[in-house]
Design an enzyme around this catalytic site. Structure first.
Site, PDB file in Angstrom:
ATOM      1  N   LYS A 272       7.919 -10.719  43.122  1.00 14.52           N
ATOM      2  CA  LYS A 272       7.408 -11.745  43.785  1.00 14.52           C
ATOM      3  C   LYS A 272       8.069 -12.228  44.849  1.00 14.52           C
ATOM      4  O   LYS A 272       9.258 -12.810  44.426  1.00 14.52           O
ATOM      5  CB  LYS A 272       6.625 -12.993  42.974  1.00 14.52           C
ATOM      6  CG  LYS A 272       6.352 -14.221  43.589  1.00 14.52           C
ATOM      7  CD  LYS A 272       5.459 -15.214  42.636  1.00 14.52           C
ATOM      8  CE  LYS A 272       5.149 -16.584  43.361  1.00 14.52           C
ATOM      9  NZ  LYS A 272       4.743 -17.410  42.329  1.00 14.52           N
ATOM     10  N   ASP A 277       6.775 -21.583  48.641  1.00 14.72           N
ATOM     11  CA  ASP A 277       5.456 -21.793  47.833  1.00 14.72           C
ATOM     12  C   ASP A 277       5.094 -23.238  48.068  1.00 14.72           C
ATOM     13  O   ASP A 277       5.215 -24.330  47.318  1.00 14.72           O
ATOM     14  CB  ASP A 277       5.231 -21.516  46.615  1.00 14.72           C
ATOM     15  CG  ASP A 277       4.041 -21.597  45.840  1.00 14.72           C
ATOM     16  OD1 ASP A 277       2.876 -21.968  46.774  1.00 14.72           O
ATOM     17  OD2 ASP A 277       3.552 -21.687  44.771  1.00 14.72           O
ATOM     18  N   LYS A 284       0.748 -28.599  46.815  1.00 14.87           N
ATOM     19  CA  LYS A 284       1.684 -29.144  45.888  1.00 14.87           C
ATOM     20  C   LYS A 284       2.043 -30.338  46.063  1.00 14.87           C
ATOM     21  O   LYS A 284       2.264 -30.887  47.237  1.00 14.87           O
ATOM     22  CB  LYS A 284       2.890 -28.469  45.650  1.00 14.87           C
ATOM     23  CG  LYS A 284       2.738 -26.861  44.991  1.00 14.87           C
ATOM     24  CD  LYS A 284       4.125 -26.411  44.712  1.00 14.87           C
ATOM     25  CE  LYS A 284       4.142 -24.741  44.346  1.00 14.87           C
ATOM     26  NZ  LYS A 284       3.399 -24.709  42.815  1.00 14.87           N
ATOM     27  N   ASP A 296      10.972 -19.231  45.188  1.00  8.68           N
ATOM     28  CA  ASP A 296       9.779 -18.588  44.796  1.00  8.68           C
ATOM     29  C   ASP A 296       9.836 -17.109  45.006  1.00  8.68           C
ATOM     30  O   ASP A 296       8.860 -16.330  44.781  1.00  8.68           O
ATOM     31  CB  ASP A 296       8.385 -19.281  45.173  1.00  8.68           C
ATOM     32  CG  ASP A 296       7.307 -19.173  44.307  1.00  8.68           C
ATOM     33  OD1 ASP A 296       7.574 -18.838  43.171  1.00  8.68           O
ATOM     34  OD2 ASP A 296       6.119 -19.026  44.894  1.00  8.68           O
ATOM     35  N   ASP A 355      -2.449 -22.017  44.875  1.00 12.56           N
ATOM     36  CA  ASP A 355      -1.338 -22.368  44.445  1.00 12.56           C
ATOM     37  C   ASP A 355      -1.164 -21.031  43.411  1.00 12.56           C
ATOM     38  O   ASP A 355       0.209 -20.939  42.973  1.00 12.56           O
ATOM     39  CB  ASP A 355      -1.165 -23.717  43.759  1.00 12.56           C
ATOM     40  CG  ASP A 355       0.339 -24.058  43.812  1.00 12.56           C
ATOM     41  OD1 ASP A 355       1.251 -23.306  44.437  1.00 12.56           O
ATOM     42  OD2 ASP A 355       0.685 -24.990  42.982  1.00 12.56           O
ATOM     43  N   GLU A 357      -0.855 -17.867  43.836  1.00 10.95           N
ATOM     44  CA  GLU A 357      -0.726 -16.891  44.859  1.00 10.95           C
ATOM     45  C   GLU A 357       0.108 -15.804  44.579  1.00 10.95           C
ATOM     46  O   GLU A 357      -0.196 -14.537  45.057  1.00 10.95           O
ATOM     47  CB  GLU A 357      -0.017 -17.506  46.212  1.00 10.95           C
ATOM     48  CG  GLU A 357       1.636 -17.733  46.260  1.00 10.95           C
ATOM     49  CD  GLU A 357       2.008 -18.789  45.135  1.00 10.95           C
ATOM     50  OE1 GLU A 357       1.281 -19.435  44.843  1.00 10.95           O
ATOM     51  OE2 GLU A 357       3.344 -18.557  44.963  1.00 10.95           O
ATOM     52  N   ARG A 359       0.147 -13.983  41.743  1.00 13.97           N
ATOM     53  CA  ARG A 359      -0.345 -12.918  41.193  1.00 13.97           C
ATOM     54  C   ARG A 359      -1.251 -12.121  42.039  1.00 13.97           C
ATOM     55  O   ARG A 359      -1.567 -10.908  42.181  1.00 13.97           O
ATOM     56  CB  ARG A 359      -1.395 -13.451  40.166  1.00 13.97           C
ATOM     57  CG  ARG A 359      -2.341 -14.477  40.470  1.00 13.97           C
ATOM     58  CD  ARG A 359      -2.837 -15.132  39.305  1.00 13.97           C
ATOM     59  NE  ARG A 359      -2.093 -16.382  38.965  1.00 13.97           N
ATOM     60  CZ  ARG A 359      -2.181 -17.115  38.145  1.00 13.97           C
ATOM     61  NH1 ARG A 359      -3.345 -17.026  37.312  1.00 13.97           N
ATOM     62  NH2 ARG A 359      -1.331 -18.079  37.855  1.00 13.97           N
TER      63      ARG A 359
HETATM   64  N1  BES Z   1       5.451 -20.643  42.230  1.00 15.15           N
HETATM   65  C1  BES Z   1       4.573 -21.273  41.305  1.00 15.15           C
HETATM   66  C2  BES Z   1       5.107 -21.567  39.885  1.00 15.15           C
HETATM   67  C3  BES Z   1       6.117 -22.337  39.591  1.00 15.15           C
HETATM   68  C4  BES Z   1       6.023 -23.644  38.954  1.00 15.15           C
HETATM   69  C5  BES Z   1       7.492 -21.682  39.435  1.00 15.15           C
HETATM   70  C6  BES Z   1       7.256 -24.351  38.703  1.00 15.15           C
HETATM   71  C7  BES Z   1       8.648 -22.631  39.334  1.00 15.15           C
HETATM   72  C8  BES Z   1       8.309 -23.946  38.997  1.00 15.15           C
HETATM   73  C9  BES Z   1       3.217 -20.581  41.097  1.00 15.15           C
HETATM   74  O1  BES Z   1       2.953 -20.241  42.482  1.00 15.15           O
HETATM   75  C10 BES Z   1       2.158 -21.604  40.893  1.00 15.15           C
HETATM   76  O2  BES Z   1       2.110 -22.564  41.659  1.00 15.15           O
HETATM   77  N2  BES Z   1       1.246 -21.688  39.807  1.00 15.15           N
HETATM   78  C11 BES Z   1       0.435 -22.209  39.376  1.00 15.15           C
HETATM   79  C12 BES Z   1      -0.636 -21.518  38.909  1.00 15.15           C
HETATM   80  C13 BES Z   1      -1.957 -22.491  38.618  1.00 15.15           C
HETATM   81  C14 BES Z   1      -2.461 -23.113  39.965  1.00 15.15           C
HETATM   82  C15 BES Z   1      -3.071 -21.366  37.883  1.00 15.15           C
HETATM   83  C16 BES Z   1       0.913 -23.476  38.161  1.00 15.15           C
HETATM   84  O3  BES Z   1       2.112 -22.725  37.482  1.00 15.15           O
HETATM   85  O4  BES Z   1       0.717 -24.335  38.304  1.00 15.15           O
HETATM   86 ZN    ZN Z   2       4.559 -19.408  43.753  1.00 19.55          ZN
HETATM   87 ZN    ZN Z   3       1.947 -21.288  43.796  1.00 19.04          ZN
END
Ligand code: BES
Ligand code: ZN
Ligand code: ZN
Length: 510
Positions: A272, A277, A284, A296, A355, A357, A359
């Site tokens: 990734k 992000d 966010k 990220d 968010d 993204e 995947r």
């Molecule tokens: N990059 C984030 C995951 C992340 C969160 C990494 C905190 C490091 C610290 C990812 O893209 C994300 O935002 N995932 C969401 C998914 C949800 C919206 C289904 C998450 O984990 O909240």
């Molecule tokens: Zn992310």
């Molecule tokens: Zn994200």
């Protein structure tokens, strides 16, 4: 963004090489002090007298030196110079992990010095004990002294310039070999830290795609870069959909390393590479976690860094890496909630949270990886906050559809002390990803988010043995510990290297 000059200036760990060497330990230890500006001397538990310094074990204990890992004691040496005694624990416990930590403690105690010599502890057991010990010590010292000076005024803090490992003559070849491996691997992880630490408006997908071929030319692998037009031709609708809100172009970087043996086992790595992000339209909140989101792209960074070590360490496995790079931004052109993206290969995805993204960009790459012959696919991504919530900030979540492959990842993680913990690929939750309008949606219900993400990815790997490492927690470190300073950690770079070095084809299922 202002002109950034040579992109390689953004990764100073690459240029600023620490000189690591091995030398014979002089018979008189006092003579060894002259080798560096400071001499690290191992002290095992229980502590013994240090006659050469005129110190008794009782005196050492009274001064707080009990020989445990992490303890250090600075002592002036008769005739001038400084020795730093560093604890290595009980001899029978002095494995790579302990010595990496011991080296880091020594580095911290010697932080005011740029040239360090250290005595490699005797008595560690095992066939390659001296080599493993030397490697771990070098990794610990160099990684603990990591910094990212690019955007700071020059400081008076000395940088580590040289590290000399001292050992009895009989052990010297093994120590030299281990020291060199340690140098390569510490540089590998430092590079991954540089890539993630560099601010997001500087380290864009396009800049990373200029760095990769430079590293490739230096390190015996190849790098092929795909721009937006080429990604359209490839049908990479996941990466393009995430990029839709951005003013910066996306890049896919395909890196390949081939050993001389054409029959070699082969591994595909998918990373990734979200350069920043913001969450996209599902913006966010402006909190501390959001402020870490330049990291990220740590999965892609770990793969690119690992590639730099493969030829140097004569890796017997063929490795292809797919780095999926873009930032994730909100704007008038951004992907909207309810939009449907078409992934390479034709699967459609309903986007219900922009968010989620990671995947989406990974899906395109997983499909591309399955289109080529490879014995296994391993992906690495800062994918879910849920993984961090479940396992904390030091441990990565691990999933897979093939237990022997998962076990290989766990073994590599144990060796490098980049801990992973297997979580269930619980197919009973797959229905939570069912969409009314597309083949799948990009998020499930409120609980089990790391599992949903893994189930989503599994959809794109077909029957190929596959493991998924969720590094959302350990990519970032808020509380410095041992060889892990505060900030972006470069987690996974050494782990992936080790995995590739030790990789064997998972056996076909009966
Ligand atoms: N990059 C984030 C995951 C992340 C969160 C990494 C905190 C490091 C610290 C990812 O893209 C994300 O935002 N995932 C969401 C998914 C949800 C919206 C289904 C998450 O984990 O909240
Ligand atoms: Zn992310
Ligand atoms: Zn994200």
């Amino acid at each position: 963004m202002a002109d950034i000059g040579d992109v390689m200036d953004l990764v100073p760990s690459w240029k600023r090489q620490v000189g690591v060497s091995a030398a014979v330990l002089p018979g008189e230890r006092v003579d060894a002090v002259a080798v560096g500006e400071v001499l690290g001397v191992p002290v095992a538990a229980p502590v013994a007298d240090q006659d050469w310094l005129g110190l008794s074990s009782a005196g050492l204990r009274a001064a707080g030196m009990d020989g445990s890992v992490g303890r250090t004691l600075a002592c002036p040496v008769p005739g001038g110079g400084l020795a730093v005694l560093y604890g290595v624990g009980a001899v029978e416990d002095a494995d790579a992990r302990a010595l990496r930590d011991a080296g880091a403690a020594l580095a911290a105690a010697a932080k005011d010095y740029s040239r360090i010599a250290l005595v490699v502890p005797e008595g560690t057991t095992g066939a390659d004990a001296a080599e493993t010990a030397a490697q771990a010590l070098v990794e610990g010292v160099v990684l603990a002294r990591y910094g990212y000076p690019v955007l700071k005024r020059p400081t008076a803090d000395p940088e580590l310039e040289s590290l000399v490992l001292l050992a009895a003559e009989a052990r010297l070849p093994a120590v030299a070999q281990g020291a060199e491996r340690g140098r390569v691997l510490a540089r590998t992880q430092s590079l991954a830290r540089d890539l993630a630490t560099c601010p997001p408006s500087i380290m864009t997908a396009e800049v990373l795609a200029r760095i990769a071929p430079r590293l490739a030319a230096d390190c015996g692998f190849t790098a092929e870069v795909f721009d937006r037009a080429q990604l359209r031709q490839l049908g990479c609708g996941g990466l393009l959909g995430v990029n839709a809100g951005s003013t910066d172009e996306p890049r896919m970087i395909k890196v390949s390393y081939a050993p001389s043996d054409r029959q070699a086992a082969s591994l595909a790595l998918v990373g990734k590479g979200i350069m920043y992000d913001s969450g996209g339209i599902s913006l966010k909140p402006s909190d501390a976690v959001h402020a870490t989101m330049k990291n990220d792209m740590s999965g892609a960074g770990a793969i690119l860094a690992a590639m730099t070590a493969l030829a140097a360490l004569a890796c017997p496995t063929a490795v292809t890496g797919w780095l999926m790079c873009t930032d994730n931004m909100p704007s008038g052109s951004a992907t909207k909630l309810g939009d449907v993206l078409t992934i390479r290969g034709g699967s459609t995805v309903e986007v219900l949270n922009t968010d989620a993204e990671g995947r989406l960009v990974m899906a395109d790459a997983l499909v591309l990886a399955t289109e080529e012959p490879c014995d296994a696919i391993v992906d690495i991504a800062t994918l879910t906050g849920a993984s961090m919530r479940a396992l904390g900030a030091e441990i990565a979540g691990l999933f897979g559809n093939d237990q022997p492959l998962v076990d290989q990842v766990l073994a590599a993680a144990r060796h490098t002390d980049e801990p992973c913990w297997q979580l269930p690929l619980a197919r009973r939750y797959r229905a939570e990803l069912d969409s009314d309008v597309a083949d799948i949606k990009n998020m499930g219900g409120p609980n089990g988010g790391a599992i949903h993400a893994a189930l989503f990815l599994e959809e794109f790997v077909g029957e190929r043995p596959w493991a998924h490492i969720d590094i959302a927690g350990p990519a970032q470190n808020d509380s410095p510990k041992s060889w892990r300073p505060r900030g972006c950690t470069g987690f996974g770079a050494r782990l992936l290297t080790r995995l590739a070095l030790d990789f064997s084809k998972p056996k076909p299922k009966p």
